[in-house]
Design an enzyme around this catalytic site. Structure first.
Site, PDB file in Angstrom:
ATOM      1  N   ASP A  45       0.591  -1.236  -0.046  1.00  0.00           N
ATOM      2  CA  ASP A  45      -0.165   0.083   0.052  1.00  0.00           C
ATOM      3  C   ASP A  45       0.889   1.451   0.229  1.00  0.00           C
ATOM      4  O   ASP A  45       0.498   2.268  -0.708  1.00  0.00           O
ATOM      5  CB  ASP A  45      -0.907  -0.035   1.080  1.00  0.00           C
ATOM      6  CG  ASP A  45      -1.849   1.262   1.452  1.00  0.00           C
ATOM      7  OD1 ASP A  45      -2.472   1.524   0.150  1.00  0.00           O
ATOM      8  OD2 ASP A  45      -1.632   1.953   2.338  1.00  0.00           O
ATOM      9  N   ASP A  62       4.149   0.571   4.090  1.00  0.00           N
ATOM     10  CA  ASP A  62       4.328  -0.765   4.949  1.00  0.00           C
ATOM     11  C   ASP A  62       3.679  -1.949   3.727  1.00  0.00           C
ATOM     12  O   ASP A  62       4.063  -1.425   2.638  1.00  0.00           O
ATOM     13  CB  ASP A  62       2.758  -0.703   5.727  1.00  0.00           C
ATOM     14  CG  ASP A  62       1.714  -0.198   4.956  1.00  0.00           C
ATOM     15  OD1 ASP A  62       1.668   0.059   3.648  1.00  0.00           O
ATOM     16  OD2 ASP A  62       0.629  -0.463   5.457  1.00  0.00           O
ATOM     17  N   TYR A  86      -8.663   2.460   6.025  1.00  0.00           N
ATOM     18  CA  TYR A  86      -9.142   2.819   4.654  1.00  0.00           C
ATOM     19  C   TYR A  86     -10.716   2.666   4.660  1.00  0.00           C
ATOM     20  O   TYR A  86     -11.125   2.049   3.734  1.00  0.00           O
ATOM     21  CB  TYR A  86      -8.656   2.013   3.407  1.00  0.00           C
ATOM     22  CG  TYR A  86      -7.226   2.699   3.123  1.00  0.00           C
ATOM     23  CD1 TYR A  86      -6.993   3.790   2.719  1.00  0.00           C
ATOM     24  CD2 TYR A  86      -6.049   1.874   3.443  1.00  0.00           C
ATOM     25  CE1 TYR A  86      -5.632   4.435   2.386  1.00  0.00           C
ATOM     26  CE2 TYR A  86      -4.787   2.393   3.332  1.00  0.00           C
ATOM     27  CZ  TYR A  86      -4.509   3.347   2.683  1.00  0.00           C
ATOM     28  OH  TYR A  86      -3.300   3.800   2.280  1.00  0.00           O
ATOM     29  N   GLU A 146       5.017   9.895   4.565  1.00  0.00           N
ATOM     30  CA  GLU A 146       5.080   8.654   3.897  1.00  0.00           C
ATOM     31  C   GLU A 146       4.820   8.787   2.356  1.00  0.00           C
ATOM     32  O   GLU A 146       4.553   9.876   1.892  1.00  0.00           O
ATOM     33  CB  GLU A 146       4.146   7.817   4.571  1.00  0.00           C
ATOM     34  CG  GLU A 146       3.720   6.397   4.205  1.00  0.00           C
ATOM     35  CD  GLU A 146       3.076   5.545   5.156  1.00  0.00           C
ATOM     36  OE1 GLU A 146       2.579   6.162   6.109  1.00  0.00           O
ATOM     37  OE2 GLU A 146       2.722   4.472   4.850  1.00  0.00           O
TER      38      GLU A 146
END
Ligand SMILES: *[C@@H]1O[C@H](CO)[C@@H](O)[C@H](O)[C@H]1NC(C)=O
Length: 580
Positions: free
Chosen positions: A197, A200, A349, A560
């Protein structure tokens, strides 16, 4: 060779010859801290190999160094690539940590320490290997003010770093290897493949599907940009890596695996995906536990894909279209929020906007893929179902909320239904005139990853401009946002591109040294230096509300990277290539 022999003789330690020839890529005990042009601060921190009274540390560099400042003691220059730091005041027992802070000044490219010794005893164990860091395979094209074509190439390349499963022979990101080969074995299916994703290694199906939809949309409607940048095949491969996996995840009629990996287990591991050992449970939706957002978005992704591959691979185009139709029927007939059926997704999500937007979006894409007008009627029906409530205001276009994309598409596919045009105009006007901005000019639609929100809307601005909607103004707005991302404030937010780009993204695999070096638990996550692997093309989350930004690996809100971050971004870059 003479130099090495002389050193060995001088120090009377034969092992140093071995040490220096069997050089590691980097010594794991040196971390680079603050960096400036032509110098950096660094910390040497290592356990003493034996008891000591007085310390002399030999440092060997891979590139020339002019001088070293070492204020605790003295620094001797043996030659351009070999320095000795001496501190007579230090004493201690074997195993105690010796820490020296120094500053290195160099004439050109940044040197790193490849080998070191404490009082003549070699200490770097080769945890850093001789595999050279990947050079950027995306050539500059000279495009100004930013090289949109080169960034498009990098932006697609990023997806190769996120690949899970068996990697193909033409894989360009060579520090990645086959991984997660047992995915699906817990449920008796082959669920290898697809994308990790973000930083991670969970395979979250819902944002992965949005990623595919947006890559595909860009390939369709900014095709000329992809063509002139030479990125059509790479873009198609990036899309197909997701959709091949969706076909595997579609294991039976109205049965679809929407997640592999448990968020908690996964996030507590910092290391390479190649070396994961935690359980990776597979989670599905089916008739008894349905999930309309997931099924709807995957239907949209596969409908888009059928259009992309129509003239490239007709059989594949037909295959994905069949699954798209089935998943849309499933999403529509068995209405349920997917996080109810896949509860582990809720913390990461959950679709806060509900499923009407995905139903609308899927129906419109299916119409575009099939020309079957019943999908247009059903789209109007879904439009009418979207709740109008104060907390359902349209303020983003994202993996969660597809409305703005669907309204845009509606203006092209169903112009007689004028609500689409009114709604997209309202949204784009709100973004331009009422939404919050940072002082530096980035539209600030969310504290979490504002860059991708800006890129997502930029995609829509370019697309609607091509439909004739406020063309000059919308293009200018979008170009401004991409300009912010690429360097208008003196820094680029795309790794490997431009000035002062992020070096410490919150991204596990690129934070690890090249194999066979171990990615020490705790070490790779927290060390101060740049990620050993350059994660070319990844867009990081972005600044705070006042343009503040720190290149901090621990900061997953601002630093990220993610598959969905790059998805509309690459389309917007293709649009800019077209305009150049
Ligand atoms: C980590 O993964 C790599 C690549 O597959 C493999 O070569 C290596 O042996 C693994 N290391 C461990 C400790 O499992």
């Amino acid at each position: 060779m003479t130099g090495v022999l002389t050193k060995a003789l001088l120090l009377g330690v034969a092992t140093l010859t071995l040490l220096h020839t069997a050089h590691a890529d980097r010594c794991e005990y040196v971390t680079i801290g603050d960096e400036w042009t032509y110098n950096y601060g660094a910390v040497f921190s290592a356990p003493a190999p034996s008891d000591y009274s007085g310390v002399s540390v030999d440092l060997y560099f891979n590139r020339p160094v002019d001088s070293i400042d070492y204020y605790q003691g003295s620094a001797q220059k043996v030659d351009d690539q070999h320095f000795i730091l001496i501190d007579d005041s230090l004493s201690g027992l074997a195993g105690s940590i010796i820490e020296l802070k120094f500053q290195a000044h160099f004439p050109g490219a940044q040197p790193v320490v490849t080998a070191a010794a404490i009082n003549g005893e070699p200490i770097c164990d080769g945890a850093w290997t001789t595999v050279p860091p990947l050079q950027d395979p995306c050539d500059p094209t000279g495009m100004m003010p930013y090289d949109y074509a080169q960034v498009l190439c990098m932006g697609i390349l990023f997806y190769e770093a996120e690949r899970s499963g068996y990697l193909p022979a033409d894989q360009r990101i060579t520090w990645r290897y086959d991984s997660a080969l047992g995915d699906g074995s817990d449920v008796g299916h082959d669920l290898t493949g697809g994308y990790y994703d973000a930083g991670d290694h969970v395979k979250f199906g819902f944002p992965m599907a949005f990623t595919a939809t947006m890559i595909g949309w860009g390939l369709i409607d900014f095709a000329d940009g992809y063509k002139s940048a030479g990125q059509v095949e790479y873009g198609q491969a990036a899309l197909k890596w997701a959709t091949d996996y969706f076909l595997k995840a579609h294991t039976a009629h109205w049965e679809f695996y929407g997640q592999v990996g448990n968020g908690g287990y996964d996030h507590s591991y910092w290391g390479r995906p190649e070396n994961m050992t935690m359980e990776r449970p597979s989670m599905k939706i089916d008739e008894t536990a349905p999930g309309s957002e997931l099924a709807g978005e995957t239907a949209a992704a596969l409908a888009v894909t059928s259009i992309v591959f129509k003239d490239v691979d007709a059989a594949y185009s037909a295959e994905v279209l069949d699954v798209a139709k089935e998943l849309y029927e499933f999403a529509d007939a068995k209405r349920e929020h997917y996080h109810i059926s896949i509860p582990d997704a809720a913390g990461y999500y959950q679709s806060w906007s509900g499923y009407y937007d995905e139903l609308l979006w899927a129906a419109l894409w299916l119409y575009r893929a099939t020309d079957d007008a019943t999908y247009l009627d059903r789209a109007r029906g879904h439009y009418a179902e979207i709740p109008v409530t104060p907390n359902n205001r349209l303020e983003q276009f994202s993996w969660d909320d597809k409305r703005a994309g669907a309204f845009s598409l509606g203006t092209l596919l169903d112009p007689e239904f004028t609500s689409y045009a009114t709604d997209i105009q309202t949204f784009l006007d709100w973004v331009k005139h009422e939404a919050p901005y940072t002082p530096g000019g980035l539209v600030y639609l969310d504290t979490w990853g504002p860059n991708r929100h800006a890129a997502n809307v930029a995609f829509l601005m370019f697309w609607n401009a091509n439909q004739g909607l406020d063309a000059a103004e919308n293009r200018q707005w979008a170009q401004g946002q991409i300009g912010y991302i690429l360097g208008d404030t003196g820094r680029s937010f795309v790794i490997g591109y431009g000035q002062n780009y992020p070096k410490r993204p919150h991204h596990r695999s690129s934070s690890c040294p090249s194999l066979p070096g171990t990615c020490h638990d705790g070490w790779a996550e927290k060390q101060d230096g740049p990620n050993p692997q350059t994660l070319y093309g990844a867009l990081v989350g972005g600044p705070g509300a006042n343009d503040e930004y720190t290149d901090d690996r621990m900061d997953y809100v601002h630093n990220e990277v993610a598959c969905d971050y790059n998805a509309a971004f690459v389309g917007a870059l293709a649009a800019l290539v077209e305009l150049n």
